[in-house]
Design a protein around this motif. Sequence first.
Motif, mmCIF file in Angstrom:
data_model
loop_
_atom_site.group_PDB
_atom_site.id
_atom_site.type_symbol
_atom_site.label_atom_id
_atom_site.label_comp_id
_atom_site.label_asym_id
_atom_site.label_seq_id
_atom_site.Cartn_x
_atom_site.Cartn_y
_atom_site.Cartn_z
ATOM 1 N N GLY A 28 1.004 -1.142 -0.010
ATOM 2 C CA GLY A 28 -0.034 0.020 0.131
ATOM 3 C C GLY A 28 0.685 1.363 -0.094
ATOM 4 N N PRO A 29 0.061 2.366 0.135
ATOM 5 C CA PRO A 29 0.938 3.648 0.074
ATOM 6 C C PRO A 29 1.839 3.693 1.326
ATOM 7 N N LEU A 30 2.973 4.370 1.201
ATOM 8 C CA LEU A 30 3.775 4.592 2.358
ATOM 9 C C LEU A 30 3.236 5.381 3.322
ATOM 10 N N TYR A 31 2.731 6.379 2.819
ATOM 11 C CA TYR A 31 2.166 7.586 3.659
ATOM 12 C C TYR A 31 0.783 7.706 3.378
ATOM 13 N N MET A 32 -0.219 8.382 4.526
ATOM 14 C CA MET A 32 -1.524 8.665 4.196
ATOM 15 C C MET A 32 -1.688 10.060 3.864
ATOM 16 N N TRP A 33 -1.594 10.537 2.432
ATOM 17 C CA TRP A 33 -1.427 11.625 2.019
ATOM 18 C C TRP A 33 -3.005 12.661 1.970
ATOM 19 N N GLU A 34 -3.966 11.877 1.495
ATOM 20 C CA GLU A 34 -5.263 12.240 1.390
ATOM 21 C C GLU A 34 -5.073 13.935 0.702
ATOM 22 N N SER A 35 -5.426 14.782 1.501
ATOM 23 C CA SER A 35 -5.656 16.289 0.646
ATOM 24 C C SER A 35 -4.653 17.016 1.155
ATOM 25 N N PHE A 36 -3.735 16.546 1.946
ATOM 26 C CA PHE A 36 -2.486 17.375 2.545
ATOM 27 C C PHE A 36 -1.901 18.070 1.463
ATOM 28 N N PRO A 37 -1.379 17.565 0.460
ATOM 29 C CA PRO A 37 -0.353 18.416 -0.718
ATOM 30 C C PRO A 37 -1.223 19.555 -1.116
ATOM 31 N N ARG A 38 -2.576 19.210 -1.549
ATOM 32 C CA ARG A 38 -3.428 20.441 -2.167
ATOM 33 C C ARG A 38 -3.715 21.552 -1.012
ATOM 34 N N GLN A 39 -3.926 21.065 0.016
ATOM 35 C CA GLN A 39 -4.190 22.035 1.076
ATOM 36 C C GLN A 39 -2.885 22.837 1.338
ATOM 37 N N GLN A 40 -1.583 21.995 1.426
ATOM 38 C CA GLN A 40 -0.490 22.852 1.566
ATOM 39 C C GLN A 40 -0.372 23.875 0.550
ATOM 40 N N GLU A 59 -5.798 17.970 11.952
ATOM 41 C CA GLU A 59 -5.933 17.362 13.139
ATOM 42 C C GLU A 59 -7.077 15.957 12.626
ATOM 43 N N ALA A 60 -7.909 16.084 11.982
ATOM 44 C CA ALA A 60 -8.654 14.827 11.608
ATOM 45 C C ALA A 60 -8.001 14.137 10.639
ATOM 46 N N HIS A 61 -7.315 14.630 9.874
ATOM 47 C CA HIS A 61 -6.415 13.512 9.145
ATOM 48 C C HIS A 61 -5.622 12.896 9.984
ATOM 49 N N ALA A 62 -5.072 13.525 10.911
ATOM 50 C CA ALA A 62 -4.172 12.709 11.959
ATOM 51 C C ALA A 62 -4.795 11.672 12.493
ATOM 52 N N GLU A 63 -5.898 11.852 13.212
ATOM 53 C CA GLU A 63 -6.574 11.206 13.691
ATOM 54 C C GLU A 63 -7.184 9.781 13.071
ATOM 55 N N LYS A 64 -7.334 10.230 11.714
ATOM 56 C CA LYS A 64 -7.545 9.041 10.792
ATOM 57 C C LYS A 64 -6.611 8.187 10.737
ATOM 58 N N ALA A 65 -5.207 8.783 10.458
ATOM 59 C CA ALA A 65 -4.310 7.987 10.348
ATOM 60 C C ALA A 65 -3.923 7.260 11.393
ATOM 61 N N ARG A 66 -4.095 7.632 12.654
ATOM 62 C CA ARG A 66 -3.727 6.930 13.917
ATOM 63 C C ARG A 66 -4.757 5.699 14.043
ATOM 64 N N GLY A 67 -5.991 5.954 13.468
ATOM 65 C CA GLY A 67 -6.946 4.879 13.766
ATOM 66 C C GLY A 67 -6.760 3.697 12.724
ATOM 67 N N ASN A 69 -3.607 3.298 11.620
ATOM 68 C CA ASN A 69 -2.269 2.978 11.935
ATOM 69 C C ASN A 69 -1.383 3.209 10.555
ATOM 70 N N ALA A 70 -1.697 4.198 9.824
ATOM 71 C CA ALA A 70 -0.994 4.725 8.846
ATOM 72 C C ALA A 70 -0.090 5.967 9.105
ATOM 73 N N ALA A 71 1.146 6.061 8.342
ATOM 74 C CA ALA A 71 1.962 7.099 8.568
ATOM 75 C C ALA A 71 1.632 8.201 8.136
ATOM 76 N N LEU A 72 2.001 9.522 8.743
ATOM 77 C CA LEU A 72 1.579 10.752 8.173
ATOM 78 C C LEU A 72 2.879 11.210 7.444
ATOM 79 N N PRO A 73 2.354 11.863 6.270
ATOM 80 C CA PRO A 73 3.616 12.104 5.420
ATOM 81 C C PRO A 73 4.659 13.131 5.881
#
Length: 131
Positions: A28-40, A59-67, A69-73
Amino acid sequence: MPHATPLRYLTALAGVAVLAGCAAKGPGPLYMWESFPRQQYSTLLRESASPDEQIRTLEAHAEKARGTNAALPPGFRAHLGMLYIGNGNPQRARELWQAERTAFPESAPYMDRLLKKLDGPAATTKGDNPA
């Protein structure tokens, strides 16, 4: 030439199915990117939502990643820390920058510089003393 028995065919078919199943699944993907690049990017263009809304989204993105067990980018925590600084919460920024430094050791020089600025002009580190 001996005839293949139905058992041989079934065994061969099962082997092919197992190999095909393994080949279909990649990592699978190494990091949970979701909309982070676009938001940045939107933040840099000053087209984004308010800092409060951005913080809630990240913070919702980070919580989802924790839930999951995915790594933040890379840069996620650093960016969120910058938003917290802009919102007047230097303690949360410090926590995030230290976490970024831990998660990505190659970010240490930049995170250390941000942390030093956060501590103010009175803060000195080894090697900064001109004595």
